[in-house]
Design an enzyme around this catalytic site. Structure first.
Site, PDB file in Angstrom:
ATOM      1  N   CYS A  54       4.955  -6.306   1.673  1.00  0.00           N
ATOM      2  CA  CYS A  54       5.529  -4.924   1.649  1.00  0.00           C
ATOM      3  C   CYS A  54       4.617  -4.224   2.959  1.00  0.00           C
ATOM      4  O   CYS A  54       5.157  -4.421   3.935  1.00  0.00           O
ATOM      5  CB  CYS A  54       4.998  -4.265   0.339  1.00  0.00           C
ATOM      6  SG  CYS A  54       5.880  -2.524   0.084  1.00  0.00           S
ATOM      7  N   TYR A  55       3.573  -3.324   2.612  1.00  0.00           N
ATOM      8  CA  TYR A  55       2.942  -2.684   3.647  1.00  0.00           C
ATOM      9  C   TYR A  55       2.249  -3.743   4.657  1.00  0.00           C
ATOM     10  O   TYR A  55       2.165  -3.652   5.897  1.00  0.00           O
ATOM     11  CB  TYR A  55       1.701  -1.997   2.848  1.00  0.00           C
ATOM     12  CG  TYR A  55       0.849  -1.085   3.867  1.00  0.00           C
ATOM     13  CD1 TYR A  55       1.107   0.229   4.331  1.00  0.00           C
ATOM     14  CD2 TYR A  55      -0.205  -1.597   4.689  1.00  0.00           C
ATOM     15  CE1 TYR A  55       0.293   1.050   5.228  1.00  0.00           C
ATOM     16  CE2 TYR A  55      -0.975  -0.952   5.550  1.00  0.00           C
ATOM     17  CZ  TYR A  55      -0.713   0.413   5.783  1.00  0.00           C
ATOM     18  OH  TYR A  55      -1.678   1.183   6.628  1.00  0.00           O
ATOM     19  N   LYS A  94      -3.443  -8.563 -19.005  1.00  0.00           N
ATOM     20  CA  LYS A  94      -3.284  -8.662 -20.585  1.00  0.00           C
ATOM     21  C   LYS A  94      -2.993 -10.087 -20.962  1.00  0.00           C
ATOM     22  O   LYS A  94      -3.600 -10.552 -22.000  1.00  0.00           O
ATOM     23  CB  LYS A  94      -2.051  -7.844 -21.068  1.00  0.00           C
ATOM     24  CG  LYS A  94      -1.698  -7.478 -22.317  1.00  0.00           C
ATOM     25  CD  LYS A  94      -3.001  -6.673 -22.885  1.00  0.00           C
ATOM     26  CE  LYS A  94      -2.458  -5.187 -23.166  1.00  0.00           C
ATOM     27  NZ  LYS A  94      -3.481  -4.264 -23.575  1.00  0.00           N
ATOM     28  N   ASP A 117      -7.281  -5.579 -26.326  1.00  0.00           N
ATOM     29  CA  ASP A 117      -8.421  -5.596 -25.226  1.00  0.00           C
ATOM     30  C   ASP A 117      -9.754  -5.104 -25.779  1.00  0.00           C
ATOM     31  O   ASP A 117     -10.556  -6.077 -25.513  1.00  0.00           O
ATOM     32  CB  ASP A 117      -8.147  -4.458 -24.442  1.00  0.00           C
ATOM     33  CG  ASP A 117      -6.747  -4.629 -23.637  1.00  0.00           C
ATOM     34  OD1 ASP A 117      -6.113  -5.821 -23.796  1.00  0.00           O
ATOM     35  OD2 ASP A 117      -6.126  -3.614 -23.070  1.00  0.00           O
ATOM     36  N   GLU A 151       4.565 -11.082  -6.377  1.00  0.00           N
ATOM     37  CA  GLU A 151       3.736 -11.007  -7.401  1.00  0.00           C
ATOM     38  C   GLU A 151       4.132 -10.559  -8.706  1.00  0.00           C
ATOM     39  O   GLU A 151       3.429 -10.655  -9.795  1.00  0.00           O
ATOM     40  CB  GLU A 151       2.518 -10.443  -7.035  1.00  0.00           C
ATOM     41  CG  GLU A 151       2.587  -8.839  -6.664  1.00  0.00           C
ATOM     42  CD  GLU A 151       3.195  -8.513  -5.354  1.00  0.00           C
ATOM     43  OE1 GLU A 151       3.897  -9.200  -4.713  1.00  0.00           O
ATOM     44  OE2 GLU A 151       2.862  -7.307  -4.925  1.00  0.00           O
ATOM     45  N   HIS A 208       8.380  -7.944  -3.445  1.00  0.00           N
ATOM     46  CA  HIS A 208       6.749  -8.270  -4.167  1.00  0.00           C
ATOM     47  C   HIS A 208       7.086  -9.653  -5.162  1.00  0.00           C
ATOM     48  O   HIS A 208       7.637  -9.395  -6.138  1.00  0.00           O
ATOM     49  CB  HIS A 208       6.488  -7.113  -5.127  1.00  0.00           C
ATOM     50  CG  HIS A 208       6.058  -5.793  -4.211  1.00  0.00           C
ATOM     51  ND1 HIS A 208       4.917  -5.838  -3.959  1.00  0.00           N
ATOM     52  CD2 HIS A 208       6.910  -4.705  -3.879  1.00  0.00           C
ATOM     53  CE1 HIS A 208       4.852  -4.648  -3.376  1.00  0.00           C
ATOM     54  NE2 HIS A 208       5.941  -3.929  -3.078  1.00  0.00           N
ATOM     55  N   GLY A 227       0.744  -1.240  -0.007  1.00  0.00           N
ATOM     56  CA  GLY A 227       0.122   0.048   0.007  1.00  0.00           C
ATOM     57  C   GLY A 227       0.851   1.437  -0.002  1.00  0.00           C
ATOM     58  O   GLY A 227       2.013   1.076   0.283  1.00  0.00           O
TER      59      GLY A 227
END
Ligand code: XMP
Length: 604
Positions: free
Chosen positions: A82-83, A372, A228, A173, A171, A55
């Protein structure tokens, strides 16, 4: 009922990315607001683990995002990122402090772990992870043990073995954390959750949901020819029937060379209704005299709305017609789309007028949950042509976010302050270029200068590492470039930013350079070696040659949330640069060697 993982979204731009990674492991992941989620809900048997996202705030600030600390006593595994890592440690008696200058890290960092924590199973003892933080955990929470560090960050990983609580500063992710997926898989193993959720199932369920959401209303969808909107168009046509989906293509005057013709042909081949609207003069006219990137975005977004309104006013559409958009996950996240997020930038699908329509239930966004790569997978699943599905992404505001503008012509900084410049040159391996561009550091949007790397290094990987180090260290730059070629002779003795806005002359100038890049990529067979390749026009002139500079921004990415520099050969880069410099209105050509973060992909 699916077993699942709940993600509490503390507002990090990566919060939804975590969900996408977990879903790709065939585990359902759901996102909830930390201060609203019900403890009784989290106690449900089918919730097998909880992840606390990153965050933008500092955990020690008053009013910063929080959840019920009782979640740490539910007996369920919790992973704080993280946060989330800082919040968990602080909640359990630890202390979080602002990182001193050295403690701030953006981009790659090498983590060394102690081989004891199950979160690091099958991960090399030292491996690269993506960092993006300003604070750090100084004292761990009660019962926590440190299990990993980087050279700049203390307690970069910690765990509470009895309670199965895990905290990491980095991170996992983002795709550029090489072993991030393994770490998330390890967490899923710790959670003992079933892996029975697939994208095909999601697609199946989504069709029914979409049908229910649209009801008997018809759809108008603005298509751009990008993956998209094309997939959204094909999906809606499939679910509702092609006769209920009207495609509109707006030529906004900010397209690539030949794009309009390409889109007409490609969309019509899908076999559905398409109207082309020529609105170039209106867009370019509205951008006259505008210099600020956010303002440009808002104007382009609002002009879209005006075009749309004019279309509705002149076309006798059924009152039961709603607007559809090909918005995808990152488009919603990076605009502060989640409750605790800082605004990274305003996406044109999220300008206030559209937001009002969304709130009134008048907008359908069939791809808003997807990244994507998932959109592409969906396109393939629906049998769309490979070439269409694998086109490089092109932003909705088009070349409008690739034409940098300047309010006034700046004084010549080199002549003006030669001594300061000499000092700077002696001390730093880069020079600061006078214009500014957008970047992202931590969960915040930045607007800073590029640094021109002056050291003699040709390895793109090494340049990228150097760029990360420089940007982490020097707070006035958010990206780094290397010069590829120029039309001036001898040493640089003057650099000027020229007053400029978006106009047809500049659009055509950029179109020519962009066309050289695209055709050379195809000719040299490297189009599929990069994920995207923005070509940027900047009003930067050296030694009074030309009016502008071109920046090449080849990108490797999977989902645009994080990115590294596309490593194309010097033969390609030099060839492209030579061809671009035949245009004498171009002063110099640069290569952007910055990862995301700290740079964004577009310069704006
Ligand atoms: P940044 O610059 O934020 O870009 O790193 C991430 C990805 O998003 C694309 N992009 C946009 N796409 N409308 C779009 O449809 C937009 O307003 C927009 N802005 C950025 C960008 O090209 C990159 O792929």
């Amino acid at each position: 009922m699916y077993e699942k993982i709940v993600i509490l979204d503390f507002g990090g731009q990566y919060a939804h990315l975590i969900a996408s990674r977990i879903r790709r492991e065939q585990v359902l992941a759901e996102i909830h607001q930390p201060d609203e989620v019900d403890l009784a809900f989290l106690e449900s048997k089918n919730i097998k683990g909880i992840i606390l996202s990153g965050g933008p705030q500092s955990v020690y600030d008053e009013g910063s995002a929080h959840c019920d600390p009782k979640i740490f006593n539910l007996g369920k595994p919790v992973l704080g990122i993280c946060y989330g890592h800082q919040y968990m440690n602080q909640s359990l008696g630890g202390k979080v402090v602002p990182g001193h200058e050295k403690g701030k890290e953006f981009g790659r960092a090498d983590l060394t772990h102690d081989n004891k924590c199950p979160l690091f199973k099958n991960i090399p003892t030292t491996s690269p992870f993506w960092m993006s933080h300003g604070d750090e955990v100084e004292t761990m929470g009660n019962g926590f043990k440190g299990c990993g560090d980087t050279s700049l960050c203390m307690n970069a990983a910690a765990w509470h073995p009895e309670k199965k609580l895990f905290g990491i500063q980095f991170h996992p992710e983002v795709t550029h954390s090489e072993h991030g997926n393994q770490l998330l898989k390890n967490f899923l193993d710790i959670c003992v959750v079933s892996r029975d959720w697939t994208i095909e199932k999601f697609y199946e369920e989504h069709q029914a949901k979409l049908k229910a959401e649209v009801g008997d209303r018809n759809i108008v969808l603005f298509v751009s020819g990008g993956v998209d909107s094309t997939v959204a168009f094909a999906l809606l046509s499939k679910v509702l029937g092609p006769e209920r989906v009207q495609g509109l293509f707006v030529d906004n005057g900010l397209l690539r060379q030949g794009e309009r013709e390409y889109v007409e042909k490609a969309i019509k081949a899908i076999g559905t209704k398409l109207t082309v609207m020529d609105e170039a003069d209106r867009f370019i006219g509205n951008l006259k005299g505008v210099h600020n990137p956010e303002e440009k975005r808002k104007i382009i977004g609002n002009t879209f709305i005006d075009v749309q309104k004019a279309f509705f006013a002149h076309n006798d559409l059924d009152k039961n017609t709603v607007l559809a958009q090909g918005t995808i996950y990152p488009d919603t996240i990076e605009t502060g789309g989640t409750k605790n997020a800082d605004t990274i930038k305003t996406h044109h699908n999220r300008v206030p007028e559209i937001q009002k329509m969304i709130d009134a239930g008048l907008v359908i966004e069939p791809l808003a949950d997807l990244y994507k790569d998932e959109v592409r997978a969906l396109g393939e699943l629906m049998g769309l042509p490979h070439e269409l599905v694998w086109r490089h992404p092109f932003p909705g505001p088009g070349l409008g976010v690739r034409i940098l503008c300047a309010k006034k012509t700046t004084e010549d900084i080199f002549e003006q302050d030669v001594n300061a410049f000499k000092l700077q040159r002696n001390k730093k391996p880069f020079e600061i270029l006078p214009l500014k561009s957008v970047g992202v550091q931590g969960d915040f949007r930045t607007y800073k200068h590029p640094g021109l790397i002056t050291v003699d290094e040709t390895d793109l990987g090494a340049l990228e590492v150097l760029a990360t180090k420089l940007i982490n260290h020097y707070t006035d730059i958010n990206r780094c470039v290397k010069i590829l070629g120029h039309n001036y002779i001898g040493r640089v003795n003057s650099t000027k930013v020229i007053q400029s806005d978006v106009n047809n002359e500049r659009v055509e100038r950029l179109q020519r350079a962009d066309h050289i890049v695209t055709t050379t990529m195809h000719k040299m067979g490297v189009y599929n070696d990069v994920w995207q390749f923005p070509v940027v026009l900047a009003p930067l002139s050296f030694n009074n040659t030309g009016k502008e500079s071109i920046i090449l921004r080849p990108i490797d990415s999977i989902d645009a949330m994080s990115a590294t520099v596309g490593k194309l050969s010097w033969a390609f880069l030099n060839e492209v640069s030579t061809q671009i410099l035949k245009d004498k209105s171009i002063s110099a050509v640069f290569l952007d060697v910055t990862s995301k973060p700290p740079g964004t992909i577009e310069w704006e």
